[in-house]
Motif scaffolding. Sequence first.
Motif, PDB file in Angstrom:
ATOM      1  N   HIS A 192      16.805  13.698  33.097  1.00 33.16           N
ATOM      2  CA  HIS A 192      18.318  13.638  34.812  1.00 33.16           C
ATOM      3  C   HIS A 192      17.787  12.542  36.142  1.00 33.16           C
ATOM      4  CE1 HIS A 192      21.659  14.940  37.130  1.00 33.16           C
ATOM      5  NE2 HIS A 192      20.483  14.951  38.648  1.00 33.16           N
ATOM      6  N   PRO A 193      16.537  12.512  36.430  1.00 32.39           N
ATOM      7  CA  PRO A 193      16.419  11.582  38.298  1.00 32.39           C
ATOM      8  C   PRO A 193      17.148  10.113  37.848  1.00 32.39           C
ATOM      9  CG  PRO A 193      14.531  13.169  37.274  1.00 32.39           C
ATOM     10  CD  PRO A 193      15.024  13.186  36.620  1.00 32.39           C
ATOM     11  N   ASN A 194      16.641   9.466  36.544  1.00 36.81           N
ATOM     12  CA  ASN A 194      17.565   7.844  36.284  1.00 36.81           C
ATOM     13  C   ASN A 194      18.252   7.878  35.728  1.00 36.81           C
ATOM     14  OD1 ASN A 194      14.505   6.677  36.987  1.00 36.81           O
ATOM     15  ND2 ASN A 194      13.644   8.337  35.284  1.00 36.81           N
ATOM     16  N   VAL A 195      19.026   9.283  34.744  1.00 38.48           N
ATOM     17  CA  VAL A 195      20.183   9.320  34.518  1.00 38.48           C
ATOM     18  C   VAL A 195      20.867  10.316  34.691  1.00 38.48           C
ATOM     19  CG1 VAL A 195      21.861   8.542  31.961  1.00 38.48           C
ATOM     20  CG2 VAL A 195      19.319   8.251  32.755  1.00 38.48           C
ATOM     21  N   PRO A 196      21.430  10.120  36.050  1.00 35.73           N
ATOM     22  CA  PRO A 196      22.130  11.666  37.161  1.00 35.73           C
ATOM     23  C   PRO A 196      24.231  11.345  36.555  1.00 35.73           C
ATOM     24  CG  PRO A 196      21.413   9.637  38.186  1.00 35.73           C
ATOM     25  CD  PRO A 196      20.958   8.952  37.570  1.00 35.73           C
ATOM     26  N   ILE A 197      24.087  12.101  35.515  1.00 37.36           N
ATOM     27  CA  ILE A 197      25.386  12.170  35.227  1.00 37.36           C
ATOM     28  C   ILE A 197      25.747  13.633  35.502  1.00 37.36           C
ATOM     29  CG2 ILE A 197      26.999  12.037  33.063  1.00 37.36           C
ATOM     30  CD1 ILE A 197      25.386   9.986  32.356  1.00 37.36           C
ATOM     31  N   PHE A 198      24.828  14.914  35.377  1.00 34.22           N
ATOM     32  CA  PHE A 198      25.636  15.838  35.104  1.00 34.22           C
ATOM     33  C   PHE A 198      25.275  16.796  35.616  1.00 34.22           C
ATOM     34  CE2 PHE A 198      24.002  14.685  30.469  1.00 34.22           C
ATOM     35  CZ  PHE A 198      25.483  14.114  29.342  1.00 34.22           C
ATOM     36  N   ASN A 199      26.396  17.682  36.400  1.00 37.22           N
ATOM     37  CA  ASN A 199      26.112  18.765  37.136  1.00 37.22           C
ATOM     38  C   ASN A 199      25.379  19.923  36.650  1.00 37.22           C
ATOM     39  OD1 ASN A 199      27.531  21.982  38.502  1.00 37.22           O
ATOM     40  ND2 ASN A 199      27.550  19.760  40.123  1.00 37.22           N
ATOM     41  N   GLN A 200      24.435  20.215  37.339  1.00 30.12           N
ATOM     42  CA  GLN A 200      23.193  21.416  36.432  1.00 30.12           C
ATOM     43  C   GLN A 200      23.828  22.441  36.215  1.00 30.12           C
ATOM     44  OE1 GLN A 200      19.295  21.522  37.404  1.00 30.12           O
ATOM     45  NE2 GLN A 200      19.120  19.515  38.350  1.00 30.12           N
TER      46      GLN A 200
END
Length: 668
Positions: A192-200
């Motif tokens: 996620h730090p490099n592909v920040p797409i989703f709201n956790q």
Amino acid sequence: MPASRRTSSTDGPPQPRQLPGSACEECRKRKLRCDRQRPQCGTCADAGIVCEVNHNRLARGPKKGDLKALRSRIVALERRLSLDPTNLDALSLHGDADLSQQQPLPVGSTPPPGPASDGDLSQLPSPRGTRGSIWDGSDYHAHGQLSPMTPQIPLSMQNFKFPPSPPTPPKRALIHDLMRADLDQLYFDRVHPNVPIFNQSRYFALSQQTPLTPYHSNSAPNPRLCLQYAMWTLAMALSSQFESYRDALYTETKQMLESLDMCENHHSSECPVCVEEIQAWLLLAFYEFSRTNYKRGWVTAGRAFRLVQLARLHEIDSPERAMLLQGEDPVVVEERRRTFWVAYCLDRFISLKNQWPLTLMEEVICTRLPSPELSFQSSQPIQMPFLSEAIASGDQSLFSPLAESVVLATVCGRTLSHTQVANVERTYGGSACSADFWIRHEWLAGMVNKRLDSLMQSYPVVSAAADPMLFFAFMLAHTTTINLCKVVEAGQTQGSGQWDPAVFEYQKRALRAAREIAALTKAHEHLGFFKAHIFLPLSISLAASRLISQRTQTLSDLAAQVPEGFIPTSETEYDGEIQCCLDALRKMQTFNNLAREHLQTLEQIQFQQTQQQQQQQQQTQTLLMGHVPSQSHSHGHAHGHSSGQHSLSVSHHQHQHQHIPQIQLCTY
């Protein structure tokens, strides 16, 4: 069991062990001996259940007439063999096809003429059997009869091939609850730090509602589960803990996405493709770039780009789309924005390696830049400007790391387009470095310097562990500087031959950028590379290539300044930086296929240059050996010139040695 136990205690005739008839279904299922009592056997009576008997069960054994048909086929084969025992290849090639369409022959009848029986047998190939085999003619009598001791092996069994079996389904990857939670955490820690797409928060809330079965009741794959499988597949690529599950999960994920693409009833008329499907294909493309090969990742990424265009994610904030999205959750809209921008950046990153054309064009984008990560994760996204507004504004306002990467990826894309336009102009006979060329080039260089100054003022110390996306933004800025230098050098090489002084300035900038990348790489090596961006090897390889080129030029300049009688050194100030880049690529190659490909290219370049240097040194030593005085000269002659010329020669060579750095004396 003795016979006395199978008879009745009376003196009458012996009673059978079981009554005639079929066993009931309950006794068959439980594998018990049924006493066949009617209307209810003893087992069913004890269990208190209904006793059911199936009278339509098929009889065991071969069907009626099968054995007779097999015997007829054996007779037909023996008769064909008796006609020509050397005609094995023809029988193996045509016999099975003929026999499959041949009716059973009665015993004693003559087979009809066919390609393997009558006709011109000399036209059929006759292979030579090995010595000692049953077909070599040793057991064949002159009258065309087989010896009684010869085993009668059916001819079709000689080269029998089993029919192709259906493809074995891939091994299902068993994802239990504990592994599922572990993979979710691994994804948000490393991917996620490099592909920040989703709201956790939204993801974990929806993951509890996602069924564990891969398919709906109507046999359509679940898009949300496809997305989860893609997330877990990419998370496994950045971990050694799940190495044994990775291939099976990747295969299953891709099959699920293919099935989802073939199903047409999971799409609505307003949205022809769901965003979960796009996100899953994007994550699968990242996996294939890092774990399989570049071609497969390129094709999968192209598929994701077309789905992005089909879903019209490039115009989320256009007036028409904004009216349709009124009342929708802003977090969902922000996830769509981030999905588009991740695809947009990926399009630029994969095109830089081979200077391929772009797919997602910048001119048609009507989607705002992504919101800062903190506001996005707190479910309160902030409205950001459009990309064109951010580039056209003269201020150096700081954006989020993802937005900074988008801006720098845009500059990289424009640099790529600038290179392609320059190549087209030169192809059609235009000037190598025209006025329009320099206008575009200077604007790109100024834009890179502006964004780099803004990053350095806001983040004087960058940590790859704290924010890998920001770390990659710095790398991307330096990468663009090196690419701009390559564009100028290509134009100068194909130009008039007069070297422009501006080229030297861009070469200095490129060298500084390469050394900055090497310094950032050295600072990053102690933090591990699992959190590094998947396309980080592209920047490291480009910097190492520039440093190797500069090292070669430096060695050539030193060799030109070395006086006669000296051997030039093979060490420069760039050796440590080059080695640092190569070591980083070696560490990343275990889990990143891009690092392995770039490392092989750089090692090949280094090997070729090392061979050239060794050949030059051998030629120099051979040349110097020819100037050494011969030992056969008389001592008196040598002593006569030693007093005056020796001191002059030593002082002269010492004087030259003081003014030429990094030069070693030649010792014999």
